[in-house]
Scaffold this motif. Structure first.
Motif, short mmCIF file in Angstrom:
data_model
loop_
_atom_site.label_atom_id
_atom_site.label_comp_id
_atom_site.label_asym_id
_atom_site.label_seq_id
_atom_site.Cartn_x
_atom_site.Cartn_y
_atom_site.Cartn_z
N GLY A 177 0.76 -1.24 0.00
CA GLY A 177 0.00 0.00 0.00
C GLY A 177 0.79 1.29 0.00
N ILE A 178 2.05 1.28 0.48
CA ILE A 178 2.76 2.55 0.67
C ILE A 178 3.00 3.26 -0.66
N TYR A 179 3.52 2.55 -1.63
CA TYR A 179 3.78 3.19 -2.93
C TYR A 179 2.49 3.70 -3.54
N TYR A 180 1.46 2.87 -3.54
CA TYR A 180 0.20 3.28 -4.16
C TYR A 180 -0.45 4.42 -3.39
N ALA A 181 -0.31 4.43 -2.07
CA ALA A 181 -0.86 5.53 -1.28
C ALA A 181 -0.19 6.85 -1.63
N MET A 182 1.13 6.84 -1.74
CA MET A 182 1.85 8.07 -2.06
C MET A 182 1.55 8.53 -3.48
N THR A 183 1.41 7.56 -4.39
CA THR A 183 1.05 7.91 -5.77
C THR A 183 -0.33 8.54 -5.82
N ALA A 184 -1.30 7.95 -5.10
CA ALA A 184 -2.65 8.52 -5.07
C ALA A 184 -2.65 9.89 -4.41
N GLY A 185 -1.83 10.08 -3.37
CA GLY A 185 -1.72 11.39 -2.74
C GLY A 185 -1.21 12.45 -3.70
N ARG A 186 -0.21 12.07 -4.48
CA ARG A 186 0.33 13.02 -5.47
C ARG A 186 -0.70 13.33 -6.55
N MET A 187 -1.39 12.31 -7.03
CA MET A 187 -2.41 12.53 -8.06
C MET A 187 -3.59 13.33 -7.51
N GLY A 188 -3.93 13.10 -6.24
CA GLY A 188 -4.98 13.90 -5.61
C GLY A 188 -4.58 15.35 -5.49
N ALA A 189 -3.31 15.59 -5.13
CA ALA A 189 -2.81 16.96 -5.03
C ALA A 189 -2.83 17.65 -6.39
N ASP A 190 -2.44 16.91 -7.43
CA ASP A 190 -2.46 17.49 -8.78
C ASP A 190 -3.89 17.85 -9.19
N ALA A 191 -4.84 16.97 -8.87
CA ALA A 191 -6.23 17.23 -9.23
C ALA A 191 -6.78 18.44 -8.48
N VAL A 192 -6.44 18.54 -7.20
CA VAL A 192 -6.90 19.69 -6.41
C VAL A 192 -6.27 20.98 -6.92
N ALA A 193 -4.99 20.94 -7.27
CA ALA A 193 -4.34 22.14 -7.80
C ALA A 193 -5.02 22.59 -9.10
N SER A 194 -5.39 21.64 -9.95
CA SER A 194 -6.09 21.98 -11.19
C SER A 194 -7.45 22.60 -10.90
N TYR A 195 -8.12 22.05 -9.88
CA TYR A 195 -9.43 22.59 -9.49
C TYR A 195 -9.29 24.01 -8.94
N LEU A 196 -8.31 24.24 -8.09
CA LEU A 196 -8.13 25.57 -7.50
C LEU A 196 -7.78 26.61 -8.55
#
Length: 397
Positions: A286-305
């Motif tokens: 889970g660690i790698y996938y969690a960090m990858t999802a966190g980064r992708m979530g941050a990218d999506a939020v930045a695009s939204y903002l």
């Protein structure tokens, strides 16, 4: 409701996923609050692939061990050793690893706050989140333009903001962190991960002994809520001769093994990590996938903002599933077929003796993608897999 939010983004949960999201957003110049409960350590074998170190700029000093092989043990006690080759599997202790990630986020500019999320109101354009610093503390309220829920398998954010988010099937994991003695007479190797595919230790998943340098993680998981995790861990320690090793701490938690069908609320909330269900089936990694999802979530939020278009939040799940969805699908099939009973587990371990299986397994793990450069190896494995599944030894080489 305040005219302006207190923060651009509130990240709930300071594990690898939340800490990564907070770090990336803070580095991008956003005003970020990272809310995390005190003293929480997730039960975890702690394995990380070399790609994680590269992708997320993690120093080697955080590794407490380098595993050079995995040994899998069948119901008959047959043992198959799978050498990693030229690489290694890094091992981390979640207490120090997660704290390092949180400190890095704070150094990048994120505001760290200790507390537990009690509720989130996502009905308006500005989200309102309530939390307590501890159980007896007064309720506090803070606002943000967006919220990232990285608060684990039973995520408050996901359940309150995303429809059907509470329906994800889970494996219930439990482990005991033990002190490794200076003189070892037991069958234990500080450079080897042991994985037990034995029904009496787990009827539908597996048990493990993972090296962590001066300590080791001994644990197991099962989707059966009634399965006695603690008693069975004690049984495994007796079975392996590790009962007398000093126990340092004990931890348990649910671990989701299927990504949510939706990760955002269509307005201002997105989830990541365990809250999004991104733990690999079959392996439980889970660690790698969690960090990858966190980064992708941050990218999506930045695009939204930047755009104000909430549809940008959906990019988090789309990006993740495009990169890793096929791997999750294949691992899910493996778990469904091979973990059914001890007869199939025996055949699964036998199949892992095959050099093609070992090589492609490690290459896929190290690189976090399916290996495509040797298509005939995949064909051979496909037919061997069928042969082992149905007991047709004539199919094997």
């Amino acid at each position: 409701m305040k005219a302006e939010a207190d923060f651009d983004v509130i990240v709930v949960g300071g594990g690898p996923s939340g800490a990564t999201a907070a770090h990336d957003l803070a580095c991008a110049g956003y005003n970020v609050m990272l809310l995390d409960k005190a003293g929480r350590i997730k039960p975890c074998g702690g394995a990380v692939p070399p790609r994680l170190l590269k992708d997320f700029d993690i120093p080697q000093t955080l590794l407490v061990a380098h595993a050079k092989s995995a040994r899998i043990i069948a119901p008959s006690n047959k043992k198959v050793v799978m050498p990693v080759g030229d690489g290694f599997v890094g091992m981390v202790d979640r207490d120090s690893f997660d704290e390092w990630l949180r400190n890095r986020a704070a150094d990048a500019g994120a505001t760290r706050v200790t507390g537990k999320c009690e509720a989130v109101d996502d009905s308006q354009s500005i989200a309102r989140l309530s939390y307590r610093a501890d159980r007896n503390a007064p309720l506090q309220t803070v606002t943000a333009r967006a919220v990232i829920g990285a608060d684990g398998a039973r995520s408050q954010i996901a359940r309150q903001c995303i429809k059907n988010a509470g329906d994800v099937p889970c494996v219930f994991a439990y482990h005991e962190v033990v002190e490794v003695p200076d003189e070892i007479t037991e069958d234990y190797d500080a450079t080897r991960c042991d994985v037990y595919y034995q029904g009496h230790l787990s009827p539908d998943f597996y048990a493990w002994i993972f090296p962590h340098g001066k300590t080791a993680s001994i644990g197991l998981g099962s989707a059966d809520k009634g399965f006695p995790l603690r008693d069975t861990t004690r049984l495994m320690r007796e079975q392996t001769g590790l009962s007398h090793w000093k126990t340092i701490r004990k931890e348990g938690a649910p671990i989701p093994l299927k990504p949510l069908k939706r990760w955002d609320n269509g307005r201002n909330v997105v989830v990541a990590g365990d809250a999004a269900g991104v733990v690999a089936p079959s392996s439980g990694e889970g660690i790698y996938y969690a960090m990858t999802a966190g980064r992708m979530g941050a990218d999506a939020v930045a695009s939204y903002l930047m755009s104000g278009d909430a549809r940008a939040l959906g990019k988090a799940r789309k990006s993740f599933m495009k990169a890793h969805g096929r791997v999750f699908w294949i691992l899910g099939i493996m778990q469904y077929f091979w973990y059914k009973n001890d007869k199939r587990r025996e055949r699964f371990v036998k199949m892992c003796e095959d050099p093609d299986v070992q090589r492609l397994t490690w290459e896929a793990y190290m690189n976090k993608q399916l290996v495509r450069r040797d298509p005939m190896a995949h064909v051979r494995i496909f037919f061997k897999d069928l042969g082992h599944l149905f007991g047709l030894r004539a199919v094997e080489r």
